[in-house]
Motif scaffolding. Structure first.
Motif, short mmCIF file in Angstrom:
data_model
loop_
_atom_site.label_atom_id
_atom_site.label_comp_id
_atom_site.label_asym_id
_atom_site.label_seq_id
_atom_site.Cartn_x
_atom_site.Cartn_y
_atom_site.Cartn_z
N CYS A 8 0.85 -1.19 0.00
CA CYS A 8 0.00 0.00 0.00
C CYS A 8 0.89 1.24 0.00
CB CYS A 8 -0.90 0.00 1.23
SG CYS A 8 -1.78 1.56 1.44
N CYS A 11 -0.34 3.86 3.40
CA CYS A 11 0.16 3.62 4.76
C CYS A 11 1.55 2.97 4.73
CB CYS A 11 -0.82 2.73 5.56
SG CYS A 11 -0.96 1.04 4.94
N CYS A 28 -6.72 -0.96 0.28
CA CYS A 28 -5.81 -1.46 1.31
C CYS A 28 -6.65 -2.00 2.45
CB CYS A 28 -4.91 -0.34 1.81
SG CYS A 28 -3.90 -0.84 3.23
N CYS A 31 -5.51 0.37 5.80
CA CYS A 31 -5.88 1.78 5.96
C CYS A 31 -7.07 2.18 5.08
CB CYS A 31 -4.69 2.69 5.70
SG CYS A 31 -4.24 2.79 3.95
#
Ligand SMILES: [Zn+2]
Length: 168
Positions: A8, A11, A28, A31
């Motif tokens: 991701c 994050c 994701c 997050c």
């Protein structure tokens, strides 16, 4: 189905598996960021889900262990690339190489490949050696025979003696 391992970019803490080419975005799981799969760096791809899961687990462990603080994902990718051998013999080196899906080089056409092989070998080769090399580069036998025939007819290649192929 080809599976890819991505990190991701929001994050930078979550490694997850995507189905390559199946959808433009993925979320994701950590997050909840919406990620454009075409812009993500794919760390690993495989047709085997189990293999992909095991690589994902190892990248996640590496990520959690070292963190991404102060590191770009590119640097992390390089680090991963250097360590990929540690994933064991069952994963071949080529498959474990990084694939940057933002700039996939266009596949060379088979006839260009064949000419390229000849050029690398001083413009002349035994046809069987040439075929062997071409087949290793994803040219099918049928394709190879067709192309040689075509290039011979077009006068781009000629055969100075039996089984020898030479660039004109
Ligand atoms: Zn995230």
């Amino acid at each position: 189905m080809t599976y890819g391992v991505i990190i991701c970019t929001k994050c930078r803490e979550h490694v997850q598996i995507i189905e390559v080419g199946s959808s433009k975005t993925t979320r994701c799981q950590r997050c909840n960021a919406s990620l454009n799969t075409r812009k993500l760096r794919v760390f690993f791809t495989s047709d085997e889900l189990e293999e992909t899961i095991s690589v994902r687990t190892q990248i996640q462990a590496q990520l959690s262990g070292t963190g991404t603080l102060g590191k770009s994902l590119d640097a992390l990718a390089e680090e991963y690339f250097r360590k990929h051998q540690t994933f064991g013999n069952e994963i071949d080196e080529k498959a474990a190489c990084l694939i940057d899906n933002r700039k996939i080089p266009k596949k060379k056409k088979a006839d260009e490949l064949i000419i390229g092989i000849l050029v690398e070998n001083n413009n002349q080769m035994n046809q069987n050696d040439l075929k062997e090399k071409a087949l290793k580069m994803d040219v099918s036998e049928e394709q190879f025979n067709d192309i040689i025939k075509k290039l011979l007819m077009a006068g781009e290649l000629y055969s100075p003696s039996k089984d020898i192929i030479r660039i004109v």
